[in-house]
Write an enzyme that holds these catalytic residues in place. Structure first.
Site, PDB file in Angstrom:
ATOM      1  CG  ASP A   6       0.302  -5.099   8.880  1.00 11.67           C
ATOM      2  OD1 ASP A   6       0.021  -4.514   8.189  1.00 11.67           O
ATOM      3  OD2 ASP A   6       1.661  -5.699   8.857  1.00 11.67           O
ATOM      4  N   GLY A   8      -1.330  -6.838   4.693  1.00 11.19           N
ATOM      5  CA  GLY A   8      -0.281  -6.458   3.650  1.00 11.19           C
ATOM      6  C   GLY A   8      -0.425  -7.213   2.406  1.00 11.19           C
ATOM      7  CB  THR A  10       2.970 -11.060   0.718  1.00  7.91           C
ATOM      8  OG1 THR A  10       3.307 -10.365  -0.440  1.00  7.91           O
ATOM      9  CG2 THR A  10       3.371 -12.411   0.746  1.00  7.91           C
ATOM     10  CB  VAL A  12      -3.557 -11.036   6.842  1.00  2.42           C
ATOM     11  CG1 VAL A  12      -4.421  -9.944   7.927  1.00  2.42           C
ATOM     12  CG2 VAL A  12      -4.292 -10.368   5.379  1.00  2.42           C
ATOM     13  CB  ALA A 115      -2.461   1.933   6.698  1.00  4.79           C
ATOM     14  CG  ASP A 116       2.547  -0.593   5.006  1.00  3.77           C
ATOM     15  OD1 ASP A 116       2.157   0.332   4.580  1.00  3.77           O
ATOM     16  OD2 ASP A 116       2.966  -1.785   4.296  1.00  3.77           O
ATOM     17  NE  ARG A 117       6.376   3.953   2.447  1.00  8.68           N
ATOM     18  CZ  ARG A 117       6.465   4.485   1.462  1.00  8.68           C
ATOM     19  NH1 ARG A 117       5.415   4.346   0.369  1.00  8.68           N
ATOM     20  NH2 ARG A 117       7.526   5.378   1.138  1.00  8.68           N
ATOM     21  CG  ASP A 136       7.801  -2.779   6.259  1.00  8.45           C
ATOM     22  OD1 ASP A 136       8.088  -4.037   6.446  1.00  8.45           O
ATOM     23  OD2 ASP A 136       6.845  -2.555   6.793  1.00  8.45           O
TER      24      ASP A 136
END
EC number: 2.7.1.33
Length: 266
Positions: A6, A8, A10, A12, A115-117, A136
């Site tokens: 994942d 992000g 800030t 990984v 993608a994370d959402r 999140d």
């Protein structure tokens, strides 16, 4: 073993997951995080990750598949190279064939959803029924609403708490840099500069969370469960009852579910 990544803004996060365990909540064997840097090469990732795998008693040859979700497009190439060069296979990319979302995106710009959402909502709906708000706590704090059918209906993007604090300290020359933590008591009248900053950041953030969730629930008009994830979710749980559930590994669980969907159906 599955390596779920994942990436992000800030950090990984790399997690080692037992394949086929997604429906049972994903058996996460180990997880590690590193600061996001799009310039970091596949070779650098491999050296760092191989050492951590060995410390946990694993070998990289035990990794049989890789799945990646990223909101940092520049980081994707090196992560793909990592999978191909050091784990011997083509990685799956969340949101791209054959691991498309499989849910309706009922918004004006479905292609812009991070993608994370999307992965968070997939996992949340696999774990809980009904209308859901997924919060999140990351670089940004995102609020995402999905209905009882699993369709994404929209959400909110707010500055993350660390981002808010950084902006405050950068813009105000006399304010010190402080750690983000819960104040020692529930008073919202600070007696010195540091306590006033703690109150403003901490209780101000709780007020924002509670206020936005209340407005979202009122707009939905039906019972809604609130699922929190992200590294800072636990910071707030003792001082608010707005969360119904906290799932620290929601994104990794969603990635494991996407992998299982692509390989064993479901």
């Amino acid at each position: 073993m599955l390596l779920a990544i994942d990436a992000g803004n800030t950090n990984v996060v790399f997690a080692l997951v037992e394949p086929g365990s997604a429906s049972a909540g994903s058996a996460i064997k180990a997880r590690w995080r590193i600061a996001t840097d799009p310039r970091r090469t596949a070779d650098e990732y491999a050296v760092w990750l191989s050492q951590l795998l060995n410390l946990e008693g694993y070998d990289r040859k035990q990794v049989t598949g890789v799945i990646i979700a990223t909101v940092v497009p520049r980081a994707l190439h090196n992560l793909q190279t990592l999978a191909r060069k050091y784990f011997g296979g083509e990685p799956l990319i969340a949101g791209q064939p054959p691991v498309e979302w499989g849910m309706q995106l009922d918004v004006e710009e479905p292609h812009a959803l991070g993608a994370d959402r999307a992965v968070n909502m997939i996992a949340a709906h696999a774990l809980y029924e009904g209308d859901l708000i997924t919060i999140d706590f990351g670089t940004a704090t995102t609020f995402d609403l999905s209905d009882f059918k699993g369709a994404y209906k929209g959400g909110i993007i707010a500055p993350g708490i660390n981002l808010s604090l950084d902006a405050l300290v950068t813009a105000a020359a006399k304010l010190p840099r402080i750690a983000i933590e819960a104040p020692e008591d529930t008073s919202v009248i600070g007696r010195d500069t540091v306590s006033q900053m703690h109150i403003g950041i901490y209780w101000g953030y709780i007020a924002m969370i509670e206020g936005l969730v209340a407005r979202m629930k009122a707009e939905v008009g039906r019972p809604v469960k609130v699922i929190a994830t992200g590294g800072l979710a636990s910071l707030f749980e003792k001082q608010t009852d707005v969360f119904d559930h906290i799932e620290p590994d929601l994104t990794i669980q969603g990635l494991a579910m996407l992998w299982d969907r692509a390989h064993i159906g479901g």
